[in-house]
Design a protein around this motif. Sequence first.
Motif, PDB file in Angstrom:
ATOM      1  N   GLY A  81       0.805  -1.216   0.000  1.00 56.27           N
ATOM      2  CA  GLY A  81       0.000   0.000   0.000  1.00 56.27           C
ATOM      3  C   GLY A  81       0.836   1.263   0.000  1.00 56.27           C
ATOM      4  N   VAL A  82       2.038   1.169   0.523  1.00 61.38           N
ATOM      5  CA  VAL A  82       2.918   2.341   0.551  1.00 61.38           C
ATOM      6  C   VAL A  82       3.324   2.720  -0.865  1.00 61.38           C
ATOM      7  CG1 VAL A  82       5.168   3.186   1.326  1.00 61.38           C
ATOM      8  CG2 VAL A  82       3.752   1.846   2.868  1.00 61.38           C
ATOM      9  N   ARG A  83       3.675   1.721  -1.663  1.00 63.33           N
ATOM     10  CA  ARG A  83       4.061   2.015  -3.050  1.00 63.33           C
ATOM     11  C   ARG A  83       2.917   2.659  -3.822  1.00 63.33           C
ATOM     12  NH1 ARG A  83       7.812  -2.903  -5.136  1.00 63.33           N
ATOM     13  NH2 ARG A  83       9.615  -2.266  -3.920  1.00 63.33           N
ATOM     14  N   ALA A  84       1.717   2.188  -3.592  1.00 64.09           N
ATOM     15  CA  ALA A  84       0.563   2.743  -4.299  1.00 64.09           C
ATOM     16  C   ALA A  84       0.269   4.167  -3.851  1.00 64.09           C
ATOM     17  CB  ALA A  84      -0.658   1.857  -4.070  1.00 64.09           C
ATOM     18  N   ALA A  85       0.638   4.514  -2.628  1.00 61.37           N
ATOM     19  CA  ALA A  85       0.334   5.837  -2.090  1.00 61.37           C
ATOM     20  C   ALA A  85       1.398   6.881  -2.420  1.00 61.37           C
ATOM     21  CB  ALA A  85       0.168   5.750  -0.574  1.00 61.37           C
ATOM     22  N   ILE A  86       2.590   6.458  -2.804  1.00 63.69           N
ATOM     23  CA  ILE A  86       3.696   7.403  -2.990  1.00 63.69           C
ATOM     24  C   ILE A  86       3.398   8.425  -4.078  1.00 63.69           C
ATOM     25  CG2 ILE A  86       6.083   7.588  -3.798  1.00 63.69           C
ATOM     26  CD1 ILE A  86       6.694   5.107  -2.152  1.00 63.69           C
ATOM     27  N   THR A  87       3.004   7.989  -5.266  1.00 62.73           N
ATOM     28  CA  THR A  87       2.768   8.930  -6.366  1.00 62.73           C
ATOM     29  C   THR A  87       1.671   9.937  -6.044  1.00 62.73           C
ATOM     30  OG1 THR A  87       3.597   7.349  -7.992  1.00 62.73           O
ATOM     31  CG2 THR A  87       2.211   9.147  -8.815  1.00 62.73           C
ATOM     32  N   PRO A  88       0.498   9.524  -5.559  1.00 62.77           N
ATOM     33  CA  PRO A  88      -0.512  10.528  -5.217  1.00 62.77           C
ATOM     34  C   PRO A  88      -0.034  11.505  -4.143  1.00 62.77           C
ATOM     35  CG  PRO A  88      -1.530   8.369  -5.306  1.00 62.77           C
ATOM     36  CD  PRO A  88      -0.064   8.170  -5.435  1.00 62.77           C
ATOM     37  N   LEU A  89       0.718  11.016  -3.166  1.00 66.95           N
ATOM     38  CA  LEU A  89       1.215  11.910  -2.115  1.00 66.95           C
ATOM     39  C   LEU A  89       2.224  12.911  -2.670  1.00 66.95           C
ATOM     40  CD1 LEU A  89       1.543   9.475   0.908  1.00 66.95           C
ATOM     41  CD2 LEU A  89      -0.093  11.334   0.603  1.00 66.95           C
ATOM     42  N   ILE A  90       3.080  12.464  -3.570  1.00 67.64           N
ATOM     43  CA  ILE A  90       4.035  13.390  -4.188  1.00 67.64           C
ATOM     44  C   ILE A  90       3.291  14.445  -4.998  1.00 67.64           C
ATOM     45  CG2 ILE A  90       5.840  13.585  -5.946  1.00 67.64           C
ATOM     46  CD1 ILE A  90       6.951  10.939  -4.891  1.00 67.64           C
ATOM     47  N   LEU A  91       2.249  14.048  -5.701  1.00 67.08           N
ATOM     48  CA  LEU A  91       1.467  15.014  -6.476  1.00 67.08           C
ATOM     49  C   LEU A  91       0.787  16.031  -5.568  1.00 67.08           C
ATOM     50  CD1 LEU A  91      -0.086  12.662  -9.180  1.00 67.08           C
ATOM     51  CD2 LEU A  91       1.820  14.261  -9.429  1.00 67.08           C
ATOM     52  N   VAL A  92       0.275  15.590  -4.432  1.00 69.34           N
ATOM     53  CA  VAL A  92      -0.336  16.517  -3.471  1.00 69.34           C
ATOM     54  C   VAL A  92       0.719  17.473  -2.932  1.00 69.34           C
ATOM     55  CG1 VAL A  92      -1.399  16.663  -1.181  1.00 69.34           C
ATOM     56  CG2 VAL A  92      -2.248  15.013  -2.842  1.00 69.34           C
ATOM     57  N   LEU A  93       1.901  16.957  -2.602  1.00 75.60           N
ATOM     58  CA  LEU A  93       2.975  17.829  -2.107  1.00 75.60           C
ATOM     59  C   LEU A  93       3.388  18.863  -3.155  1.00 75.60           C
ATOM     60  CD1 LEU A  93       5.206  15.280  -0.187  1.00 75.60           C
ATOM     61  CD2 LEU A  93       3.878  17.153   0.792  1.00 75.60           C
ATOM     62  N   LEU A  94       3.476  18.445  -4.429  1.00 72.83           N
ATOM     63  CA  LEU A  94       3.815  19.390  -5.491  1.00 72.83           C
ATOM     64  C   LEU A  94       2.741  20.456  -5.649  1.00 72.83           C
ATOM     65  CD1 LEU A  94       5.328  17.008  -8.167  1.00 72.83           C
ATOM     66  CD2 LEU A  94       6.531  18.784  -6.873  1.00 72.83           C
ATOM     67  N   PHE A  95       1.475  20.053  -5.550  1.00 71.13           N
ATOM     68  CA  PHE A  95       0.387  21.022  -5.628  1.00 71.13           C
ATOM     69  C   PHE A  95       0.486  22.032  -4.491  1.00 71.13           C
ATOM     70  CE2 PHE A  95      -3.835  22.391  -4.253  1.00 71.13           C
ATOM     71  CZ  PHE A  95      -4.246  23.059  -5.394  1.00 71.13           C
ATOM     72  N   LEU A  96       0.728  21.535  -3.274  1.00 70.39           N
ATOM     73  CA  LEU A  96       0.838  22.436  -2.121  1.00 70.39           C
ATOM     74  C   LEU A  96       2.048  23.358  -2.244  1.00 70.39           C
ATOM     75  CD1 LEU A  96      -0.174  20.003   0.750  1.00 70.39           C
ATOM     76  CD2 LEU A  96      -1.532  21.853  -0.251  1.00 70.39           C
ATOM     77  N   LEU A  97       3.144  22.853  -2.801  1.00 71.46           N
ATOM     78  CA  LEU A  97       4.310  23.700  -3.045  1.00 71.46           C
ATOM     79  C   LEU A  97       3.965  24.801  -4.050  1.00 71.46           C
ATOM     80  CD1 LEU A  97       7.342  24.287  -2.685  1.00 71.46           C
ATOM     81  CD2 LEU A  97       7.750  22.682  -4.552  1.00 71.46           C
ATOM     82  N   GLY A  98       3.267  24.440  -5.119  1.00 77.10           N
ATOM     83  CA  GLY A  98       2.837  25.444  -6.095  1.00 77.10           C
ATOM     84  C   GLY A  98       1.892  26.460  -5.484  1.00 77.10           C
ATOM     85  N   LEU A  99       1.020  26.017  -4.612  1.00 76.68           N
ATOM     86  CA  LEU A  99       0.107  26.921  -3.920  1.00 76.68           C
ATOM     87  C   LEU A  99       0.894  27.917  -3.064  1.00 76.68           C
ATOM     88  CD1 LEU A  99      -2.973  27.318  -3.482  1.00 76.68           C
ATOM     89  CD2 LEU A  99      -2.737  25.853  -1.483  1.00 76.68           C
ATOM     90  N   GLN A 100       1.874  27.417  -2.357  1.00 77.48           N
ATOM     91  CA  GLN A 100       2.707  28.288  -1.511  1.00 77.48           C
ATOM     92  C   GLN A 100       3.504  29.281  -2.362  1.00 77.48           C
ATOM     93  OE1 GLN A 100       2.634  28.182   1.813  1.00 77.48           O
ATOM     94  NE2 GLN A 100       4.105  29.807   2.054  1.00 77.48           N
ATOM     95  N   VAL A 101       4.069  28.821  -3.466  1.00 76.00           N
ATOM     96  CA  VAL A 101       4.841  29.708  -4.348  1.00 76.00           C
ATOM     97  C   VAL A 101       3.927  30.754  -4.968  1.00 76.00           C
ATOM     98  CG1 VAL A 101       6.131  29.781  -6.528  1.00 76.00           C
ATOM     99  CG2 VAL A 101       6.682  28.062  -4.817  1.00 76.00           C
ATOM    100  N   GLY A 102       2.761  30.338  -5.421  1.00 77.16           N
ATOM    101  CA  GLY A 102       1.824  31.284  -6.025  1.00 77.16           C
ATOM    102  C   GLY A 102       1.305  32.319  -5.048  1.00 77.16           C
ATOM    103  N   HIS A 103       1.323  32.006  -3.787  1.00 74.93           N
ATOM    104  CA  HIS A 103       0.850  32.924  -2.751  1.00 74.93           C
ATOM    105  C   HIS A 103       1.913  33.950  -2.358  1.00 74.93           C
ATOM    106  CE1 HIS A 103      -1.764  34.174   0.480  1.00 74.93           C
ATOM    107  NE2 HIS A 103      -0.781  34.031   1.353  1.00 74.93           N
TER     108      HIS A 103
END
Length: 92
Positions: free
Chosen positions: A25-47
């Motif tokens: 389950g960890v392997r299956a969760a890694i990609t979605p979690l990385i995508l969420v982290l990238l989105f949050l990073l973009g949100l922080q940069v855009g702010h």
Amino acid sequence: MLTVIIIMVAGIVAGRLLRGKGLGGVRAAITPLILVLLFLLGLQVGHNPRVIAGLPTLGVEAAAIAALALLGSMAGAWALWRWVSAQRSQRP
């Protein structure tokens, strides 16, 4: 920064302790979690108005670094290809 290092070390220790266990389950969760982290990073940069104001300069610098890295990789690959070709032609 110390918090990030501590979390990474804790993850490494946990990974070593749980080696061989069924953690599919960890392997299956890694990609979605990385995508969420990238989105949050973009949100922080855009702010951040300072980062947005500096994007044209950052973009030019990033493009220059990428172009020089590409040229360096191409030159290295070409030199390696020439060296390997010369080594092959010298074999009996």
